[in-house]
Design a protein around this motif. Structure first.
Motif, mmCIF file in Angstrom:
data_model
loop_
_atom_site.group_PDB
_atom_site.id
_atom_site.type_symbol
_atom_site.label_atom_id
_atom_site.label_comp_id
_atom_site.label_asym_id
_atom_site.label_seq_id
_atom_site.Cartn_x
_atom_site.Cartn_y
_atom_site.Cartn_z
ATOM 1 N N TYR A 129 0.835 -1.214 0.000
ATOM 2 C CA TYR A 129 0.000 0.000 0.000
ATOM 3 C C TYR A 129 0.864 1.257 0.000
ATOM 4 C CZ TYR A 129 -3.859 -3.156 0.852
ATOM 5 O OH TYR A 129 -4.770 -4.159 0.721
ATOM 6 N N SER A 130 2.022 1.155 0.640
ATOM 7 C CA SER A 130 2.915 2.324 0.659
ATOM 8 C C SER A 130 3.353 2.689 -0.760
ATOM 9 C CB SER A 130 4.157 2.037 1.507
ATOM 10 O OG SER A 130 3.773 1.710 2.815
ATOM 11 N N PHE A 149 11.614 0.796 7.526
ATOM 12 C CA PHE A 149 11.273 2.224 7.486
ATOM 13 C C PHE A 149 12.556 3.054 7.516
ATOM 14 C CE2 PHE A 149 7.138 0.988 9.738
ATOM 15 C CZ PHE A 149 6.418 1.024 8.569
ATOM 16 N N ASN A 170 -3.474 4.830 10.848
ATOM 17 C CA ASN A 170 -4.578 4.173 10.138
ATOM 18 C C ASN A 170 -5.849 4.395 10.947
ATOM 19 O OD1 ASN A 170 -6.253 1.387 10.167
ATOM 20 N ND2 ASN A 170 -5.559 1.886 8.111
ATOM 21 N N VAL A 198 -7.783 1.875 2.013
ATOM 22 C CA VAL A 198 -7.147 0.557 1.944
ATOM 23 C C VAL A 198 -8.220 -0.529 1.864
ATOM 24 C CG1 VAL A 198 -5.689 -1.086 3.214
ATOM 25 C CG2 VAL A 198 -5.062 1.333 3.145
ATOM 26 N N HIS A 219 0.964 -7.991 7.118
ATOM 27 C CA HIS A 219 1.496 -6.970 8.016
ATOM 28 C C HIS A 219 0.596 -6.929 9.265
ATOM 29 C CE1 HIS A 219 2.240 -2.904 9.471
ATOM 30 N NE2 HIS A 219 3.373 -2.945 8.800
ATOM 31 N N ALA A 222 -2.508 -4.864 8.965
ATOM 32 C CA ALA A 222 -3.521 -5.438 8.071
ATOM 33 C C ALA A 222 -4.250 -6.585 8.777
ATOM 34 C CB ALA A 222 -2.859 -5.912 6.783
ATOM 35 N N ASP A 242 5.435 -6.593 5.337
ATOM 36 C CA ASP A 242 4.445 -5.781 4.635
ATOM 37 C C ASP A 242 3.450 -6.694 3.950
ATOM 38 O OD1 ASP A 242 6.667 -6.304 2.671
ATOM 39 O OD2 ASP A 242 5.193 -5.403 1.342
ATOM 40 N N THR A 243 2.334 -6.143 3.498
ATOM 41 C CA THR A 243 1.251 -6.960 2.936
ATOM 42 C C THR A 243 1.696 -7.652 1.643
ATOM 43 O OG1 THR A 243 0.424 -5.000 1.804
ATOM 44 C CG2 THR A 243 -0.577 -5.529 3.925
ATOM 45 N N THR A 287 -5.484 4.789 5.469
ATOM 46 C CA THR A 287 -4.133 4.962 6.027
ATOM 47 C C THR A 287 -3.586 6.302 5.546
ATOM 48 O OG1 THR A 287 -3.752 2.583 6.089
ATOM 49 C CG2 THR A 287 -1.804 3.964 6.204
HETATM 50 O O1 LIG Z 1 2.210 -3.445 4.206
HETATM 51 C C1 LIG Z 1 1.876 -2.546 3.424
HETATM 52 O O2 LIG Z 1 1.394 -2.745 2.334
HETATM 53 C C2 LIG Z 1 2.088 -1.175 3.868
HETATM 54 O O3 LIG Z 1 2.153 -0.314 3.050
HETATM 55 C C3 LIG Z 1 2.130 -0.900 5.338
HETATM 56 C C4 LIG Z 1 0.784 -0.658 5.974
HETATM 57 C C5 LIG Z 1 0.993 -0.078 7.410
HETATM 58 O O4 LIG Z 1 2.100 0.034 7.887
HETATM 59 O O5 LIG Z 1 0.010 0.247 8.045
HETATM 60 C C6 LIG Z 1 0.042 0.332 5.215
HETATM 61 C C7 LIG Z 1 -1.283 0.271 5.018
HETATM 62 C C8 LIG Z 1 -2.114 -0.819 5.532
HETATM 63 O O6 LIG Z 1 -2.861 -0.237 6.572
HETATM 64 C C9 LIG Z 1 -1.306 -1.927 6.072
HETATM 65 C C10 LIG Z 1 0.018 -1.870 6.149
#
Ligand SMILES: O=C(O)C(=O)C[C@]1(C(=O)O)C=C[C@@H](O)C=C1
Length: 403
Positions: A129-130, A149, A170, A198, A219, A222, A242-243, A287
């Motif tokens: 998602y980032s 990070f 979030n 998201v 993550h 998530a 991460d996701t 987020t």
């Molecule tokens: O793992 C990802 O895809 C991210 O970008 C991280 C992340 C987070 O750190 O909160 C970003 C958005 C979603 O809420 C879940 C995970």
């Protein structure tokens, strides 16, 4: 592009004392900077002043934008008077096209001038998602995945990338504390925010059904955002960095009984099936990401802006109440408040007389307020806060984003 001549003070005629200036090379011997300082009033540091300037590094040509007072160009005009004497100007034969060109508004935009793409670091692997947040902020940018990070912060500091996009909070899971702590440890500037809707999907190997899953990877944020779906499935939860990384693990290892919570884009990238869509407990799952850069942006008045600050307070009754009042008094809305333990001084002894056994936790307060640093009320509020804040830093002033 190399960092050169990070010159201290830019000229700002209005500022009488203690000026902190930062200047940045924009690649063509040009620079711009943000100058923050205090004005002395009655022997006390009282008032925040903020001004921006552009200039040519290596010479003294600095032209403050805000108050229009030039501090001497260093480029004397022909026949300039020096100590009452007319100076003889010698003819020269130089290629004038090599001289640095004055900055234009385009020089201060996000895209590098040589036509190359903006490079944006994010934590995770493609499909995170980032990464989607980075592409929302800079469509067509070159996204650069980072393992942690902190690596994304360092990539900006070392000029490997132009920006970093990092999650900060979030709407369901709350704050990402690690990034609050890193903001303070590194000296980058917040230059923007991204609010991203998201929509989590449950992914599995092609042909799998969700009822066949025994484990789900993702993550931790998530996993927390999809608590109800995971309870219904009765699966074991496993945390990943991460996701999209979770989707990658399932795909690379051909894990038949293991699913991943990630984006539909991650399903596409790693060749997985979408077994269920929109599995987050709360439909409004947003987020908020911060965009970080080496240079601050020049705050504008046109669009709604936010300013992020961090400060510490001395111990005493009502100090936080007083700190928040500086904004309320000026009708400034706060959009976020967060407190984090002070790493260097997590506990404070409060009863010296009593063998020093009583201790308080000592905190740093992070606040986002809805006003631009270009507005006098923001500068006044921070000047007021400075009177009782032990420490105060402006993390950035940037345009507000909408999901
Ligand atoms: O793992 C990802 O895809 C991210 O970008 C991280 C992340 C987070 O750190 O909160 C970003 C958005 C979603 O809420 C879940 C995970």
């Amino acid at each position: 592009m190399a960092l050169k001549g990070v010159a201290g003070v830019l000229g700002c005629g209005k500022m009488e004392a203690a000026r902190i200036g930062v200047g940045f090379d924009c690649g063509r011997k040009c620079g711009f900077g943000l100058n923050l300082g205090f004005k002395e009033e009655g022997g006390e540091r009282r008032k925040w002043e903020c001004c921006v300037g552009v200039g040519v590094l290596g010479q003294r040509a600095i032209t403050p934008v805000e108050d229009g007072r030039s501090q001497g160009s260093g480029l004397e005009s022909p026949g300039a008077v020096d100590g009452g004497q007319q100076v003889e100007v010698k003819a020269f034969h130089k290629d004038l096209s090599l001289l640095p060109k004055p900055l234009s508004a385009a020089d201060l935009s996000s895209a590098p001038r040589d036509g190359s793409k903006v490079r944006v670091a994010y934590q995770g692997v493609p499909g995170a998602y980032s990464e989607a947040a980075a592409l929302k902020a800079y469509p067509g940018c070159e996204t650069v995945p980072c393992e942690e990070f902190e690596a994304a912060f360092k990539a900006v500091e070392l000029w490997l990338v132009d920006k970093a996009v990092l999650p900060i909070e979030n709407s369901v899971g709350g704050s990402i504390h690690r990034n609050y702590d890193l903001l303070l440890r590194h000296r980058l500037h917040i230059v923007g925010e991204v609010q991203l809707q998201v929509n989590h999907c449950l992914l599995g190997l092609p042909g799998m059904r969700k009822e066949e899953l025994k484990r789900v990877l993702s993550h931790p944020q998530a996993l927390a955002q999809c608590e109800m779906t995971l309870m219904e499935l009765g699966v074991v939860r496993v945390s990943t960095e991460d996701t999209a990384g979770a989707a990658q693990v399932v795909a690379l290892n051909r894990l038949r009984d293991t699913g991943a919570i990630a984006s539909s884009r991650a399903a596409e990238i790693y060749g997985l099936d979408i077994l269920a869509e929109n599995i987050q407990d709360d439909d409004d799952n947003i987020t908020r990401f911060l965009i970080l850069a080496r240079e601050p942006i020049i705050p504008g008045n046109g669009r709604p802006h936010k300013t992020s600050i961090v400060f510490s307070l001395e111990e005493g009754p009502g100090v936080l109440f007083k700190a928040l009042a500086v904004f309320a008094l000026r009708d400034i809305n706060l959009s976020k408040i967060e407190s984090r333990p002070q790493r260097k001084r997590p506990l404070r002894v409060v009863d010296d007389s009593n063998k020093g056994s009583a201790k308080y936790f000592d905190y740093l307060f992070y606040i986002d307020f809805e006003a631009s640093m270009a507005e006098p009320r923001s500068q006044q509020a921070l000047g007021h806060l400075q009177e009782f804040a032990g420490f105060l830093r402006v993390l950035g002033c940037y345009p507000t984003d909408v999901p």
